[in-house]
Design an enzyme around this catalytic site. Structure first.
Site, PDB file in Angstrom:
ATOM      1  CB  SER A  15      -4.401  -0.077  -5.115  1.00  0.00           C
ATOM      2  OG  SER A  15      -4.107   0.830  -5.168  1.00  0.00           O
ATOM      3  CG  ASN A  78      -1.994   7.028 -12.808  1.00  0.00           C
ATOM      4  OD1 ASN A  78      -2.994   6.993 -14.081  1.00  0.00           O
ATOM      5  ND2 ASN A  78      -2.178   7.480 -11.732  1.00  0.00           N
ATOM      6  CD  GLU A 162      -1.515   3.101   1.402  1.00  0.00           C
ATOM      7  OE1 GLU A 162      -1.234   2.151   1.791  1.00  0.00           O
ATOM      8  OE2 GLU A 162      -2.141   3.426   0.486  1.00  0.00           O
TER       9      GLU A 162
HETATM   10  N1  DGL Z   1      -2.183   4.479  -7.044  1.00  0.00           N
HETATM   11  C1  DGL Z   1      -1.911   3.587  -7.638  1.00  0.00           C
HETATM   12  C2  DGL Z   1      -1.535   4.179  -8.657  1.00  0.00           C
HETATM   13  O1  DGL Z   1      -2.486   5.406  -9.665  1.00  0.00           O
HETATM   14  C3  DGL Z   1      -1.129   2.760  -7.295  1.00  0.00           C
HETATM   15  C4  DGL Z   1      -0.647   2.129  -6.318  1.00  0.00           C
HETATM   16  C5  DGL Z   1      -0.898   0.851  -5.997  1.00  0.00           C
HETATM   17  O2  DGL Z   1       0.856  -0.064  -6.622  1.00  0.00           O
HETATM   18  O3  DGL Z   1      -1.019   0.030  -5.779  1.00  0.00           O
HETATM   19  O4  DGL Z   1      -1.176   3.509  -9.927  1.00  0.00           O
END
Ligand code: DGL
Length: 280
Positions: A15, A78, A162
């Site tokens: 994302s 994830n 972020e």
């Molecule tokens: N990096 C994403 C994950 O591993 C989540 C980030 C998001 O909430 O967009 O869940």
């Protein structure tokens, strides 16, 4: 140069910038391959979104990477792995690209969890979407039904990463709050899965609040090892993955801001291009 006309880079999707923690480990293990990293920063975070929205966004990203030639795509997210992977594998791939493959990050992290935990109590820190899906609980119990799994959603951690706010007093407050909430749910936890690809960035802050005897698992290394194994077991897919050692970075947001954020994750300067998703 690609190994053959039809071979192409491996696609890595997240994302946002969190998947770079996975890309970094994959590149360390499998540096000879080419990669395209795609971050849907314009629509991140995915964590609080509904199943339908996460599925739709993830499918668009996978289709984009397929249209760029990728035969193999890793969902280095994830939330997307929990909410969209199964539907894409079972419903979409047979229709849109039966010879292509999409893999996630939850299965590799859960199948060998019994090798790490002595107490058989495992904790999961993840986004709201991943926790709500119960994917970690279901997957761990499939392989190790005797393991007790407790989860804690940390909705603010992705924005902390972020926005580079995790070193601040405010950031530390939210890190401590969720770590303590998890260990209050189950003080016997001896193994902690960072079930979000953004969280390894927080590991030094986390360690201040996690008991010393607890193992914090690094998902990137596990996923990289499993991908290496997958490519060995699937030589036909390996042959379709080009080997030039290059990485292209794409974002749905402003490339300059991706570049700046990526600096937290990667040790080198990178070039980033803008890409649109969801436009038919
Ligand atoms: N990096 C994403 C994950 O591993 C989540 C980030 C998001 O909430 O967009 O869940």
């Amino acid at each position: 140069m690609p190994a053959s006309l039809s071979s192409a880079p491996i696609g890595i999707f997240d994302s946002g910038v969190g998947g770079l923690t996975v890309l970094k480990s994959i590149r360390k293990e499998l540096g000879q391959y080419d990669y395209i990293y795609l971050g849907d920063n314009a629509r991140a975070p995915y964590g609080p979104r509904s199943f339908e929205v996460i599925y739709q966004y993830t499918l668009e990203a996978v289709e984009k990477l397929f249209s760029m030639g990728c035969h193999l795509v890793i969902l280095a997210c994830n939330t997307a792995s929990a909410k969209a992977l199964r539907t894409i594998q079972q419903n979409d791939l047979p229709k849109i690209a039966p010879d292509k493959r999409v893999l996630g990050v939850i299965r590799p992290t859960t199948e060998n969890i019994h090798l790490y935990t002595q107490s058989k109590h495992v904790g999961i820190l993840a986004t709201y979407g991943t926790v709500k899906s119960d994917s970690y609980v279901i997957e761990i119990n499939k392989f190790s039904p005797d393991i007790v799994v407790s989860q804690e959603a940390c909705p603010i951690w992705v924005p902390l990463v972020e926005n580079n706010e995790y070193h601040t007093e405010g950031g530390k407050y939210f890190i401590q709050k969720h770590v303590e909430a998890l260990f209050n749910k189950d003080p016997k936890i001896d193994t902690l899965i960072l079930g979000c690809t953004h969280y390894p960035i927080l590991v030094n802050e986390l360690k201040k609040f996690v008991p010393d005897h607890v193992t914090i698992l690094s998902q990137g290394e596990i996923v990289a090892g499993q991908l290496k194994d997958y490519l060995k077991r699937h030589p036909e897919m390996d042959a379709k993955c080009s080997k030039g050692g290059t990485i292209q970075y794409l974002t749905t947001e402003d490339p300059a801001s991706f570049q700046e954020k990526a600096g937290i994750f990667m040790d080198e300067k990178i070039e980033v291009k803008h890409v649109e998703l969801g436009i038919k």
